[in-house]
Design an enzyme around this catalytic site. Structure first.
Site, mmCIF file in Angstrom:
data_model
loop_
_atom_site.group_PDB
_atom_site.id
_atom_site.type_symbol
_atom_site.label_atom_id
_atom_site.label_comp_id
_atom_site.label_asym_id
_atom_site.label_seq_id
_atom_site.Cartn_x
_atom_site.Cartn_y
_atom_site.Cartn_z
ATOM 1 N N SER A 190 50.284 -63.370 10.475
ATOM 2 C CA SER A 190 50.446 -62.688 11.766
ATOM 3 C C SER A 190 51.773 -61.982 11.956
ATOM 4 O O SER A 190 51.942 -61.255 12.941
ATOM 5 C CB SER A 190 50.237 -63.685 12.908
ATOM 6 O OG SER A 190 48.889 -64.062 13.005
ATOM 7 N N VAL A 191 52.713 -62.155 11.051
ATOM 8 C CA VAL A 191 53.956 -61.381 11.128
ATOM 9 C C VAL A 191 53.643 -59.889 11.253
ATOM 10 O O VAL A 191 54.318 -59.150 11.983
ATOM 11 C CB VAL A 191 54.840 -61.649 9.895
ATOM 12 C CG1 VAL A 191 55.993 -60.652 9.814
ATOM 13 C CG2 VAL A 191 55.381 -63.072 9.924
#
Length: 367
Positions: free
Chosen positions: A61-62
């Site tokens: 999810s970065v």
């Protein structure tokens, strides 16, 4: 901050030597200039391949930050607004009372659509049309805008389809043309990664015992209602060519350098490139929604597409997105610092991130 490179390098070397981590990258920019470019450990223990600054990591999810950035850029261009209903661009999405869900509510995780069908498989995540159809047909968990809950998977498909319908291009193409190429990181920032590049990735590894811990959790937790346990990201994801190649814009692959340059270009200019206006930055970084997360059960605060603060760093000037396994990237509007750490040992915490980020922010305070 002349000593910050040395301090960060010593810190990540200790993390690897202690056995807490296998391989890491850290990149830090301040006011558009890179001040830290540090690596440690192994990208692929089996092959003996070491981490370099150009090694991409699957950091999950970065890379939501890139999805959000693209949405902000398209709003600035007038293709749609934050309060445009998603169904105005994507009529099928309006089913089951979702016709008033807005782009803003997707960005701040109040849209009420955090779940995917319980029979969804990893192969299904690679089928864009199937996933979009499933999300469009989803029943909302709450009245849109009234509660907050992390849209771990659906975030990417909803906003990715909005981008596709507004531009006529897949979001991976927009990422490359509008973000990665201007920032000089076209081979370091991906949603779907070409098969010819897969060999460059750091190899993920699960922290021993993590899978067993997952099986001990109560099966009625909301997080398992949002997605079946089989979809929880593990090292298996980067063993699958279909997952690596697919556009799953709730996450992606990046180097720490690419992620830090992205945040630096939100805070200001990087080599003449600034992706967002100051007003869009303000909306991204300031609190838009806050409350107890309906999926995970802990307090959470979101701007538009970016979490405000992180565990251990409640500062309202910090905005970013973390990924499963402990990779993290953020910007700090107070100090002008853009920070990213990528790593390949998947831990159920952000302890290593906190250790390194504290070194960086303390150095910024002293300078």
């Amino acid at each position: 901050m002349n000593d910050v490179q040395k301090l960060v390098q010593e810190t990540i070397d200790r993390l690897v030597e202690s056995g807490d981590e296998r391989g890491l990258q850290v990149s830090v920019y301040r006011h558009g200039e890179q001040i830290v470019d540090a690596v440690a450990g192994l990208a692929d223990p089996d092959a003996g391949r070491t981490v370099t600054p150009g090694t991409p990591f699957y950091c999950f999810s970065v890379v939501k930050a890139a999805t959000s950035t693209i949405v902000h850029m398209l709003v600035e261009r007038g293709l749609f607004g934050y309060d445009t209903p998603v169904a105005e661009l994507w009529p099928a999405f309006g089913a089951h009372g979702k016709e008033r869900v807005t782009v803003r509510q997707v960005l701040n995780h109040t849209a009420g659509v955090p779940g995917v069908p319980q029979d969804t498989t990893l192969a299904d995540l690679c089928d864009w049309d199937k996933m979009c159809a499933a999300v469009a047909d989803a029943q909302p968990w709450w009245e849109p805008g009234t509660k907050i809950g992390y849209h771990a998977i659906t975030f990417g498909y909803i906003l990715g389809e909005v981008v596709r319908l507004a531009t006529g291009k897949r979001i991976s193409q927009v990422l490359r043309e509008e973000v990665a190429e201007p920032l000089g990181v076209a081979d370091e920032l991906y949603f779907g990664m070409p098969a010819s590049e897969h060999h460059r990735l750091a190899r993920l590894e699960d922290l021993p015992g993590t899978t067993e811990q997952m099986t001990m959790l109560p099966p009625d937790l909301p997080m398992f209602k949002a997605a079946p346990a089989a979809l929880f990201p593990t090292a298996e994801w980067d063993r699958r060519a279909d997952i690596l190649s697919a556009d799953i814009p709730a996450g992606g692959k990046a180097t720490a350098r690419a992620a830090a340059r992205l945040y630096a270009s939100l805070l200001g200019e990087v080599d003449g490139v600034r992706l967002l206006s100051p007003e869009s930055l303000r909306l991204a970084a300031e609190t838009s929604a806050t409350g107890v997360d309906e999926v995970f059960g802990f307090p959470t605060t979101w701007g538009l597409g970016f979490s405000v603060g992180m565990p251990g760093f409640p500062s309202p000037t910090l905005f970013g997105v973390g990924g499963v396994g402990g990779s993290y990237a953020c910007g700090d509007v107070g100090s002008g610092v853009a920070f990213a750490i990528t790593k390949n040992r998947l831990r159920p915490d952000f302890d290593s991130t906190g250790t390194v980020l504290r070194v960086v922010l303390e150095a910024a305070q002293r300078s």
